[in-house]
Design an enzyme around this catalytic site. Structure first.
Site, PDB file in Angstrom:
ATOM      1  N   ASN A   9       0.877  -1.175   0.000  1.00  0.00           N
ATOM      2  CA  ASN A   9       0.000   0.000   0.000  1.00  0.00           C
ATOM      3  C   ASN A   9       0.913   1.223   0.000  1.00  0.00           C
ATOM      4  O   ASN A   9       1.525   1.536   1.010  1.00  0.00           O
ATOM      5  CB  ASN A   9      -0.883  -0.038   1.258  1.00  0.00           C
ATOM      6  CG  ASN A   9      -1.735   1.210   1.408  1.00  0.00           C
ATOM      7  OD1 ASN A   9      -1.790   2.051   0.497  1.00  0.00           O
ATOM      8  ND2 ASN A   9      -2.393   1.346   2.545  1.00  0.00           N
ATOM      9  N   LYS A  11       0.137   4.242  -0.198  1.00  0.00           N
ATOM     10  CA  LYS A  11      -0.503   5.399   0.462  1.00  0.00           C
ATOM     11  C   LYS A  11      -0.278   6.674  -0.357  1.00  0.00           C
ATOM     12  O   LYS A  11      -0.265   6.597  -1.577  1.00  0.00           O
ATOM     13  CB  LYS A  11       0.031   5.515   1.896  1.00  0.00           C
ATOM     14  CG  LYS A  11      -0.155   4.207   2.688  1.00  0.00           C
ATOM     15  CD  LYS A  11       0.094   4.362   4.162  1.00  0.00           C
ATOM     16  CE  LYS A  11      -0.127   3.014   4.855  1.00  0.00           C
ATOM     17  NZ  LYS A  11       0.014   3.091   6.303  1.00  0.00           N
ATOM     18  N   HIS A  95      -9.264   0.921   4.917  1.00  0.00           N
ATOM     19  CA  HIS A  95      -7.994   1.131   5.614  1.00  0.00           C
ATOM     20  C   HIS A  95      -8.203   2.020   6.837  1.00  0.00           C
ATOM     21  O   HIS A  95      -9.048   2.915   6.822  1.00  0.00           O
ATOM     22  CB  HIS A  95      -6.966   1.765   4.667  1.00  0.00           C
ATOM     23  CG  HIS A  95      -5.592   1.729   5.253  1.00  0.00           C
ATOM     24  ND1 HIS A  95      -5.151   2.682   6.138  1.00  0.00           N
ATOM     25  CD2 HIS A  95      -4.599   0.823   5.117  1.00  0.00           C
ATOM     26  CE1 HIS A  95      -3.915   2.359   6.515  1.00  0.00           C
ATOM     27  NE2 HIS A  95      -3.554   1.246   5.906  1.00  0.00           N
ATOM     28  N   GLU A  97      -6.652   4.425   7.897  1.00  0.00           N
ATOM     29  CA  GLU A  97      -6.524   5.868   7.632  1.00  0.00           C
ATOM     30  C   GLU A  97      -7.805   6.430   7.007  1.00  0.00           C
ATOM     31  O   GLU A  97      -8.150   7.593   7.225  1.00  0.00           O
ATOM     32  CB  GLU A  97      -5.275   6.115   6.763  1.00  0.00           C
ATOM     33  CG  GLU A  97      -4.014   5.932   7.602  1.00  0.00           C
ATOM     34  CD  GLU A  97      -2.833   5.292   6.897  1.00  0.00           C
ATOM     35  OE1 GLU A  97      -2.766   5.322   5.658  1.00  0.00           O
ATOM     36  OE2 GLU A  97      -1.959   4.734   7.612  1.00  0.00           O
ATOM     37  N   GLU A 167      -5.012  -5.043  10.513  1.00  0.00           N
ATOM     38  CA  GLU A 167      -3.981  -4.032  10.728  1.00  0.00           C
ATOM     39  C   GLU A 167      -4.253  -3.325  12.056  1.00  0.00           C
ATOM     40  O   GLU A 167      -5.033  -2.358  12.088  1.00  0.00           O
ATOM     41  CB  GLU A 167      -3.988  -3.007   9.589  1.00  0.00           C
ATOM     42  CG  GLU A 167      -3.742  -3.607   8.227  1.00  0.00           C
ATOM     43  CD  GLU A 167      -3.171  -2.592   7.245  1.00  0.00           C
ATOM     44  OE1 GLU A 167      -2.027  -2.770   6.829  1.00  0.00           O
ATOM     45  OE2 GLU A 167      -3.854  -1.608   6.925  1.00  0.00           O
ATOM     46  N   GLY A 173       2.895   2.082  10.834  1.00  0.00           N
ATOM     47  CA  GLY A 173       3.854   3.175  10.696  1.00  0.00           C
ATOM     48  C   GLY A 173       4.587   3.518  11.973  1.00  0.00           C
ATOM     49  O   GLY A 173       5.231   4.573  12.065  1.00  0.00           O
ATOM     50  N   SER A 213       3.861  -2.327  10.244  1.00  0.00           N
ATOM     51  CA  SER A 213       5.316  -2.397  10.434  1.00  0.00           C
ATOM     52  C   SER A 213       5.910  -3.744  10.042  1.00  0.00           C
ATOM     53  O   SER A 213       6.824  -4.243  10.702  1.00  0.00           O
ATOM     54  CB  SER A 213       5.684  -2.016  11.882  1.00  0.00           C
ATOM     55  OG  SER A 213       5.271  -0.691  12.162  1.00  0.00           O
TER      56      SER A 213
HETATM   57  P1  13P Z   1       3.328   0.246   7.675  1.00  0.00           P
HETATM   58  O1  13P Z   1       3.835  -1.031   7.037  1.00  0.00           O
HETATM   59  O2  13P Z   1       4.053   1.466   7.194  1.00  0.00           O
HETATM   60  O3  13P Z   1       3.245   0.121   9.150  1.00  0.00           O
HETATM   61  O4  13P Z   1       1.826   0.451   7.148  1.00  0.00           O
HETATM   62  C1  13P Z   1       0.931  -0.602   7.231  1.00  0.00           C
HETATM   63  C2  13P Z   1      -0.284  -0.252   6.475  1.00  0.00           C
HETATM   64  O5  13P Z   1      -1.055   0.596   6.888  1.00  0.00           O
HETATM   65  C3  13P Z   1      -0.524  -0.943   5.199  1.00  0.00           C
HETATM   66  O6  13P Z   1      -1.814  -0.685   4.724  1.00  0.00           O
END
Ligand code: 13P
Length: 251
Positions: A9, A11, A95, A97, A167, A173, A213
């Site tokens: 992803n 983003k 997601h 976010e 997740e 992150g 992560s």
């Molecule tokens: P990270 O791998 O940067 O923690 O992000 C995970 C994520 O949100 C994938 O959709």
């Protein structure tokens, strides 16, 4: 046997030329990774160019969201039909976010999921608890609500085109990965919810990715858990070598 699915992803990262360069760099590194399904999800702006660069490869392309209408006066929205037209076979829906920054509700996400499936896309549908929800003992309630509300109205045939992505928001992150045991616990719980809703065969077949992560050095131990069926990778998917190393962990 469930084939692992490892998705990047991207983003809101990478300009068009950077996104195409990443796709081109990734292609030869994973060309022989037949044991896993691979997807990358660039920004809307880069989708078409990335899909062209990856045409004929073993890397599929997905969107990061999709709206609930095919076209019309919905400023800034993108339809599943437009994603497919740009070369996508997948999209992410739900997601964290989208849930927490943009306010997507369970009801809207259910609508997005159903419309994307009806439009012919396959969907990675994300679930996951906040740190305070885990700490206050609400984790299972939150996961249950997200799964039950999210998958409401789907048929077992629909479910064949859905991958769930667990997740935990506290792991996204942050560099703090869920331990393999923590991931496995929630994946087992999630699979049991799918069993209650759709029966044993559907529960056995559905793939549940872990995200939060994921790095080359923790991928193998996570994937060794029987209910971890792949990854949704953020930061480590933005470099060809680190994403390829995660993919290799699944081979
Ligand atoms: P990270 O791998 O940067 O923690 O992000 C995970 C994520 O949100 C994938 O959709």
């Amino acid at each position: 046997m469930r084939k692992p699915i490892i998705a990047g992803n991207w983003k809101m990262n990478l300009k068009v030329a950077e996104a195409v360069a990443l796709a081109e760099a990734l292609k030869p590194l994973v060309a022989d990774a037949a044991a896993v399904e691979i997807v990358v999800c660039p920004t809307y702006v880069s989708l078409y160019s990335v899909a062209k660069a990856l045409a004929g490869s073993n890397i599929a392309v997905g969107g990061q969201d999709a709206y609930v209408k095919e076209s019309g006066a919905y400023t800034a929205a993108i339809s599943p039909q437009m994603l497919a037209d740009a070369g996508c076979t997948w999209t992410i829906i739900g997601h964290s976010e989208r849930r927490h920054i943009f306010g997507d509700t369970d009801t809207l996400l259910n609508e997005k999921l159903r419309f994307a499936l009806a439009s012919g896309l396959k969907v990675m549908f994300c679930i996951g608890e906040l740190l305070e929800e885990r700490k206050s003992g609400k984790m299972e309630d939150v996961i249950k609500r997200q799964v039950v509300e999210g998958l409401k109205g789907l048929s077992s045939a629909d479910l064949a085109n859905v991958v769930l992505a667990y997740e935990p928001v506290w792991a996204i992150g942050t560099g703090e990965t869920a331990s393999p045991e923590q991931a496995e616990e929630v994946h087992v719980f999630t699979r049991a919810l799918v069993r209650d809703m759709f029966g044993a065969d559907a529960a056995e077949a559905i793939r549940i990715q872990y995200g939060g992560s994921v790095k080359a050095d923790n991928a193998a131990e996570l994937l060794a858990k029987p209910n971890v069926d792949g990854f949704l990778v953020g930061g480590a998917a933005l470099k060809a070598d680190s994403f390829a190393a995660i993919i290799k962990a699944g081979c």
